[in-house]
Design a protein around this motif. Structure first.
Motif, PDB file in Angstrom:
ATOM      1  N   HIS A 135       0.837  -1.205   0.000  1.00 46.37           N
ATOM      2  CA  HIS A 135       0.000   0.000   0.000  1.00 46.37           C
ATOM      3  C   HIS A 135       0.872   1.255   0.000  1.00 46.37           C
ATOM      4  O   HIS A 135       0.521   2.254  -0.627  1.00 46.37           O
ATOM      5  CB  HIS A 135      -0.948   0.007   1.190  1.00 46.37           C
ATOM      6  CG  HIS A 135      -1.970  -1.092   1.139  1.00 46.37           C
ATOM      7  ND1 HIS A 135      -2.726  -1.363   0.018  1.00 46.37           N
ATOM      8  CD2 HIS A 135      -2.353  -1.994   2.077  1.00 46.37           C
ATOM      9  CE1 HIS A 135      -3.529  -2.378   0.261  1.00 46.37           C
ATOM     10  NE2 HIS A 135      -3.318  -2.788   1.505  1.00 46.37           N
ATOM     11  N   LEU A 139       1.205   4.650  -2.926  1.00 47.41           N
ATOM     12  CA  LEU A 139       1.033   6.078  -2.655  1.00 47.41           C
ATOM     13  C   LEU A 139       1.790   6.899  -3.694  1.00 47.41           C
ATOM     14  O   LEU A 139       2.793   6.437  -4.246  1.00 47.41           O
ATOM     15  CB  LEU A 139       1.586   6.434  -1.270  1.00 47.41           C
ATOM     16  CG  LEU A 139       0.842   5.929  -0.053  1.00 47.41           C
ATOM     17  CD1 LEU A 139       1.609   6.302   1.219  1.00 47.41           C
ATOM     18  CD2 LEU A 139      -0.571   6.479   0.001  1.00 47.41           C
ATOM     19  N   GLN A 143       4.085  11.608  -1.275  1.00 50.79           N
ATOM     20  CA  GLN A 143       3.513  11.183   0.002  1.00 50.79           C
ATOM     21  C   GLN A 143       4.356  10.065   0.617  1.00 50.79           C
ATOM     22  O   GLN A 143       4.602  10.066   1.827  1.00 50.79           O
ATOM     23  CB  GLN A 143       2.077  10.699  -0.181  1.00 50.79           C
ATOM     24  CG  GLN A 143       1.091  11.810  -0.430  1.00 50.79           C
ATOM     25  CD  GLN A 143      -0.323  11.287  -0.589  1.00 50.79           C
ATOM     26  OE1 GLN A 143      -0.660  10.198  -0.138  1.00 50.79           O
ATOM     27  NE2 GLN A 143      -1.163  12.079  -1.244  1.00 50.79           N
ATOM     28  N   ARG A 177      -2.189  12.960   4.456  1.00 48.03           N
ATOM     29  CA  ARG A 177      -2.873  12.209   3.399  1.00 48.03           C
ATOM     30  C   ARG A 177      -2.351  10.778   3.321  1.00 48.03           C
ATOM     31  O   ARG A 177      -3.124   9.832   3.131  1.00 48.03           O
ATOM     32  CB  ARG A 177      -2.733  12.925   2.053  1.00 48.03           C
ATOM     33  CG  ARG A 177      -3.626  14.162   1.951  1.00 48.03           C
ATOM     34  CD  ARG A 177      -3.652  14.760   0.553  1.00 48.03           C
ATOM     35  NE  ARG A 177      -2.355  15.237   0.091  1.00 48.03           N
ATOM     36  CZ  ARG A 177      -1.804  16.400   0.435  1.00 48.03           C
ATOM     37  NH1 ARG A 177      -2.450  17.214   1.252  1.00 48.03           N
ATOM     38  NH2 ARG A 177      -0.634  16.757  -0.048  1.00 48.03           N
ATOM     39  N   THR A 180      -3.787   8.801   6.262  1.00 46.89           N
ATOM     40  CA  THR A 180      -5.208   8.502   6.035  1.00 46.89           C
ATOM     41  C   THR A 180      -5.367   7.376   5.025  1.00 46.89           C
ATOM     42  O   THR A 180      -6.128   6.425   5.254  1.00 46.89           O
ATOM     43  CB  THR A 180      -5.945   9.770   5.552  1.00 46.89           C
ATOM     44  OG1 THR A 180      -5.823  10.773   6.562  1.00 46.89           O
ATOM     45  CG2 THR A 180      -7.407   9.482   5.281  1.00 46.89           C
ATOM     46  N   ALA A 181      -4.651   7.461   3.916  1.00 44.51           N
ATOM     47  CA  ALA A 181      -4.758   6.426   2.875  1.00 44.51           C
ATOM     48  C   ALA A 181      -4.302   5.078   3.406  1.00 44.51           C
ATOM     49  O   ALA A 181      -4.971   4.056   3.172  1.00 44.51           O
ATOM     50  CB  ALA A 181      -3.927   6.821   1.663  1.00 44.51           C
ATOM     51  N   GLU A 184      -6.899   3.617   5.840  1.00 43.42           N
ATOM     52  CA  GLU A 184      -8.063   3.072   5.132  1.00 43.42           C
ATOM     53  C   GLU A 184      -7.733   1.743   4.465  1.00 43.42           C
ATOM     54  O   GLU A 184      -8.507   0.790   4.543  1.00 43.42           O
ATOM     55  CB  GLU A 184      -8.552   4.067   4.078  1.00 43.42           C
ATOM     56  CG  GLU A 184      -9.214   5.290   4.651  1.00 43.42           C
ATOM     57  CD  GLU A 184      -9.489   6.355   3.599  1.00 43.42           C
ATOM     58  OE1 GLU A 184      -9.173   6.155   2.397  1.00 43.42           O
ATOM     59  OE2 GLU A 184     -10.027   7.423   3.990  1.00 43.42           O
ATOM     60  N   ARG A 185      -6.584   1.676   3.826  1.00 45.71           N
ATOM     61  CA  ARG A 185      -6.216   0.457   3.092  1.00 45.71           C
ATOM     62  C   ARG A 185      -5.842  -0.679   4.045  1.00 45.71           C
ATOM     63  O   ARG A 185      -5.972  -1.859   3.665  1.00 45.71           O
ATOM     64  CB  ARG A 185      -5.043   0.760   2.163  1.00 45.71           C
ATOM     65  CG  ARG A 185      -5.451   1.700   1.048  1.00 45.71           C
ATOM     66  CD  ARG A 185      -4.280   2.141   0.211  1.00 45.71           C
ATOM     67  NE  ARG A 185      -4.690   3.131  -0.762  1.00 45.71           N
ATOM     68  CZ  ARG A 185      -3.868   3.851  -1.491  1.00 45.71           C
ATOM     69  NH1 ARG A 185      -2.558   3.686  -1.345  1.00 45.71           N
ATOM     70  NH2 ARG A 185      -4.323   4.730  -2.341  1.00 45.71           N
TER      71      ARG A 185
END
Length: 190
Positions: A135, A139, A143, A177, A180-181, A184-185
């Motif tokens: 993951h 990105l 990031q 960001r 957060t990503a 979520e993943r």
């Protein structure tokens, strides 16, 4: 951590700049492991990361006279590493995309197929870390760079801003960001 506080003293840097190979080797000894961790975070654990570290150290040796006395050697070295990693990631894309991104999509689908709990806790942890790496690879480069410098290297926001040449607010936004990503993943691994 080696990148949080600058371990080089001005006299050591000055000696290295004057051509003292022993002084430069001392700088390498102090920062090489941290730079390797950073490059692995950006490029994965393969030979690309090790090649990047070698390129960083060669570039640092060649450009040592450009290191300003007011600049921390760690920030300067990580900036070189950052540029080298971003260049390597860009070179991956013309032939059909970043292999790490393809791997991330495969790893993500594997992550959703959870293994049963039990004595394989260590194996499950390894799978979760593999999913995180996948993951992370998905990105955007900027990031991933900011997140790796903060979360893996433990650098301050100010140091990251100096390394990337971006305003502090931009660095904070990129890290937020990315967090957060990733949260979520990685939700299926909670």
């Amino acid at each position: 951590m080696d990148a949080v506080a600058d371990l080089s003293d001005p006299a050591l840097v000055a000696r290295a700049q004057s051509g003292d190979l022993d002084a430069f080797e001392e700088l390498v000894r102090r920062y090489q492991r941290g730079i390797l961790r950073f490059c692995r975070g950006m490029l994965g654990n393969g030979p690309d990361a090790e090649d990047a570290v070698q390129d960083v150290l060669l570039t640092a040796w060649r450009r040592l006279p450009t290191l300003r006395a007011t600049e921390a050697a760690s920030t300067w070295l990580y900036r070189i590493a950052s540029h080298r990693c971003i260049d390597a990631l860009r070179k991956r894309r013309p032939d059909g995309g970043d292999p790490a991104e393809r791997e991330a999509s495969q790893t993500g689908s594997e992550a959703s197929r959870r293994l049963p709990a039990g004595p394989e806790g260590a194996a499950e942890t390894r799978l979760a870390l593999d999913a995180l790496r996948g993951h992370l690879a998905a990105l955007p480069d900027t990031q991933r760079e900011a997140w790796t410098l903060r979360e893996v290297q433990g650098m301050s926001y100010q140091d990251i801003a100096r390394i990337t040449g971006e305003p502090l607010a931009t660095v904070r936004g990129r890290i937020a960001r990315a967090r957060t990503a990733l949260a979520e993943r990685m939700d299926s691994w909670k």
